[in-house]
Design a protein around this motif. Structure first.
Motif, PDB file in Angstrom:
ATOM      1  N   ALA A 172       0.834  -1.200   0.000  1.00 29.22           N
ATOM      2  CA  ALA A 172       0.000   0.000   0.000  1.00 29.22           C
ATOM      3  C   ALA A 172       0.869   1.250   0.000  1.00 29.22           C
ATOM      4  O   ALA A 172       2.005   1.259   0.480  1.00 29.22           O
ATOM      5  CB  ALA A 172      -0.923   0.005   1.211  1.00 29.22           C
ATOM      6  N   MET A 173       0.307   2.315  -0.518  1.00 29.37           N
ATOM      7  CA  MET A 173       0.955   3.629  -0.553  1.00 29.37           C
ATOM      8  C   MET A 173      -0.040   4.668  -0.079  1.00 29.37           C
ATOM      9  O   MET A 173      -1.216   4.632  -0.441  1.00 29.37           O
ATOM     10  CB  MET A 173       1.410   3.958  -1.981  1.00 29.37           C
ATOM     11  N   MET A 174       0.427   5.621   0.745  1.00 23.30           N
ATOM     12  CA  MET A 174      -0.399   6.738   1.176  1.00 23.30           C
ATOM     13  C   MET A 174       0.153   8.016   0.572  1.00 23.30           C
ATOM     14  O   MET A 174       1.357   8.294   0.676  1.00 23.30           O
ATOM     15  CB  MET A 174      -0.436   6.838   2.695  1.00 23.30           C
ATOM     16  N   LEU A 184       4.290   9.968   7.631  1.00 23.94           N
ATOM     17  CA  LEU A 184       5.020   9.285   8.707  1.00 23.94           C
ATOM     18  C   LEU A 184       4.262   8.112   9.309  1.00 23.94           C
ATOM     19  O   LEU A 184       4.824   7.018   9.446  1.00 23.94           O
ATOM     20  CB  LEU A 184       5.408  10.296   9.791  1.00 23.94           C
ATOM     21  N   PRO A 185       2.985   8.265   9.684  1.00 19.11           N
ATOM     22  CA  PRO A 185       2.300   7.109  10.276  1.00 19.11           C
ATOM     23  C   PRO A 185       2.049   5.987   9.280  1.00 19.11           C
ATOM     24  O   PRO A 185       2.030   4.809   9.664  1.00 19.11           O
ATOM     25  CB  PRO A 185       0.992   7.697  10.803  1.00 19.11           C
ATOM     26  N   ALA A 186       1.876   6.318   8.005  1.00 24.49           N
ATOM     27  CA  ALA A 186       1.692   5.260   7.003  1.00 24.49           C
ATOM     28  C   ALA A 186       2.967   4.440   6.851  1.00 24.49           C
ATOM     29  O   ALA A 186       2.924   3.202   6.778  1.00 24.49           O
ATOM     30  CB  ALA A 186       1.294   5.874   5.659  1.00 24.49           C
ATOM     31  N   ILE A 187       4.105   5.121   6.815  1.00 28.40           N
ATOM     32  CA  ILE A 187       5.383   4.407   6.717  1.00 28.40           C
ATOM     33  C   ILE A 187       5.621   3.561   7.962  1.00 28.40           C
ATOM     34  O   ILE A 187       6.072   2.412   7.878  1.00 28.40           O
ATOM     35  CB  ILE A 187       6.530   5.410   6.494  1.00 28.40           C
ATOM     36  N   GLU A 188       5.302   4.122   9.116  1.00 24.47           N
ATOM     37  CA  GLU A 188       5.474   3.360  10.364  1.00 24.47           C
ATOM     38  C   GLU A 188       4.612   2.100  10.374  1.00 24.47           C
ATOM     39  O   GLU A 188       4.993   1.077  10.949  1.00 24.47           O
ATOM     40  CB  GLU A 188       5.132   4.236  11.566  1.00 24.47           C
ATOM     41  N   TRP A 192       4.141   2.572   1.911  1.00 30.54           N
ATOM     42  CA  TRP A 192       4.914   3.647   1.307  1.00 30.54           C
ATOM     43  C   TRP A 192       4.255   4.971   1.670  1.00 30.54           C
ATOM     44  O   TRP A 192       3.040   5.040   1.860  1.00 30.54           O
ATOM     45  CB  TRP A 192       4.930   3.508  -0.221  1.00 30.54           C
ATOM     46  N   GLY A 193       5.053   6.038   1.749  1.00 33.12           N
ATOM     47  CA  GLY A 193       4.511   7.362   2.019  1.00 33.12           C
ATOM     48  C   GLY A 193       4.999   8.352   0.988  1.00 33.12           C
ATOM     49  O   GLY A 193       6.211   8.475   0.765  1.00 33.12           O
ATOM     50  N   VAL A 194       4.063   9.054   0.344  1.00 30.97           N
ATOM     51  CA  VAL A 194       4.403  10.031  -0.701  1.00 30.97           C
ATOM     52  C   VAL A 194       3.918  11.406  -0.268  1.00 30.97           C
ATOM     53  O   VAL A 194       2.715  11.614  -0.054  1.00 30.97           O
ATOM     54  CB  VAL A 194       3.775   9.652  -2.058  1.00 30.97           C
ATOM     55  N   THR A 212      14.090   6.989   4.940  1.00 32.30           N
ATOM     56  CA  THR A 212      13.711   5.615   4.662  1.00 32.30           C
ATOM     57  C   THR A 212      13.479   5.440   3.170  1.00 32.30           C
ATOM     58  O   THR A 212      13.068   6.387   2.480  1.00 32.30           O
ATOM     59  CB  THR A 212      12.436   5.218   5.434  1.00 32.30           C
ATOM     60  N   ALA A 213      13.716   4.238   2.683  1.00 31.46           N
ATOM     61  CA  ALA A 213      13.545   3.946   1.259  1.00 31.46           C
ATOM     62  C   ALA A 213      12.073   3.974   0.852  1.00 31.46           C
ATOM     63  O   ALA A 213      11.768   4.041  -0.339  1.00 31.46           O
ATOM     64  CB  ALA A 213      14.140   2.579   0.935  1.00 31.46           C
ATOM     65  N   ARG A 214      11.167   3.933   1.821  1.00 30.87           N
ATOM     66  CA  ARG A 214       9.742   3.925   1.505  1.00 30.87           C
ATOM     67  C   ARG A 214       9.133   5.324   1.465  1.00 30.87           C
ATOM     68  O   ARG A 214       7.920   5.473   1.394  1.00 30.87           O
ATOM     69  CB  ARG A 214       8.975   3.039   2.498  1.00 30.87           C
ATOM     70  N   PHE A 215       9.978   6.333   1.494  1.00 28.26           N
ATOM     71  CA  PHE A 215       9.492   7.717   1.401  1.00 28.26           C
ATOM     72  C   PHE A 215       9.817   8.296   0.030  1.00 28.26           C
ATOM     73  O   PHE A 215      10.911   8.111  -0.501  1.00 28.26           O
ATOM     74  CB  PHE A 215      10.150   8.577   2.489  1.00 28.26           C
ATOM     75  N   ARG A 216       8.851   9.001  -0.535  1.00 32.21           N
ATOM     76  CA  ARG A 216       9.044   9.732  -1.775  1.00 32.21           C
ATOM     77  C   ARG A 216       8.383  11.105  -1.646  1.00 32.21           C
ATOM     78  O   ARG A 216       7.457  11.291  -0.871  1.00 32.21           O
ATOM     79  CB  ARG A 216       8.428   8.986  -2.968  1.00 32.21           C
TER      80      ARG A 216
END
Length: 232
Positions: A172-174, A184-188, A192-194, A212-216
């Motif tokens: 999932a991506m937020m 931040l809370p989605a990545i936690e 993924w967090g965009v 983190t690699a899951r942040f864009r």
């Protein structure tokens, strides 16, 4: 090859459509009404403090903001605020609830481009009736597979929403304009967090970007379909 992204969550206010500018306009009106009692900077500090205190009581949205304006007006005037000013603050709140919905650039195109291949979820916080009205007026409602209007956005919120979906939170991506609430809370939670920055941001939503690699981060929603293809 397995698809990495199956579910995409979208924030609503100031991600898909304009919102904060209506709060700014009401705050300008508030400062003008109380200009004889306090300087604007002091009023803004007192109003933010009231909002911070009241979130746990009133939640997020226009109604809580309006009550915080009234509370601040009573405080800075030592209880002598005229009833006419209270009436104008209530009117400002009603005007905010009735404002037209104006989509941000590229919002419709991005949602339309991603809808065929992904499960789309609108995840927004605020007043239930107001958020439902804005979604209906946006013309985007039929493109979402699910709508979640929540009292707050925490890691547990995203785990609850994304967890049962295909691939769970890892697939999932937020996407949203608030680092604090959307990213931040989605990545936690494991997603993924965009971050899609907006020119106007509520003071209580500021936070530092994660390492983190899951942040864009993208400058606007026109870059989202390409980013989703890149991640897979």
């Amino acid at each position: 090859m397995a698809q990495n992204l199956l579910t995409i969550g979208f924030d609503a206010d100031d991600t898909l459509w304009h919102n904060e500018r209506f709060f700014v306009g009401a705050q300008d009106r508030f400062a003008d009404l109380l200009r004889d009692h306090a300087e604007r900077a002091h009023l803004e500090e007192r109003l933010i403090a009231a909002e911070r205190r009241n979130i746990g009581h009133y939640g997020f949205g226009v109604k809580g903001f309006t009550l915080s304006m009234i509370e601040t007006a009573i405080e800075v005037t030592d209880g002598r605020v005229p009833a006419s000013v209270i009436g104008q603050l209530l009117e400002a709140g009603r005007d905010m609830l009735a404002h037209p919905v104006e989509l941000l650039p590229h919002a419709r195109e991005a949602v339309q481009a991603l809808a065929p291949g992904h499960r789309l979820v609108l995840i927004t916080k605020g007043d239930l009736l107001h958020q439902e009205r804005k979604l209906a007026a946006s013309g985007l409602g039929d493109l979402f597979d699910a709508v979640e209007i929540v009292s707050d956005k925490r890691p547990a919120t995203y785990a609850r929403i994304f967890g049962p979906m295909p691939g769970g939170t890892e697939a999932a991506m937020m996407v949203g304009n608030s680092m604090k609430s959307d990213v931040l809370p989605a990545i936690e939670a494991g997603a993924w967090g965009v971050h899609v920055p907006h020119d106007l941001a509520w003071a209580l939503e500021h936070a530092e970007a994660p390492d983190t690699a899951r942040f864009r981060e993208i400058s606007d929603l026109s870059g989202l379909p390409g980013l989703v293809r890149e991640i897979g």
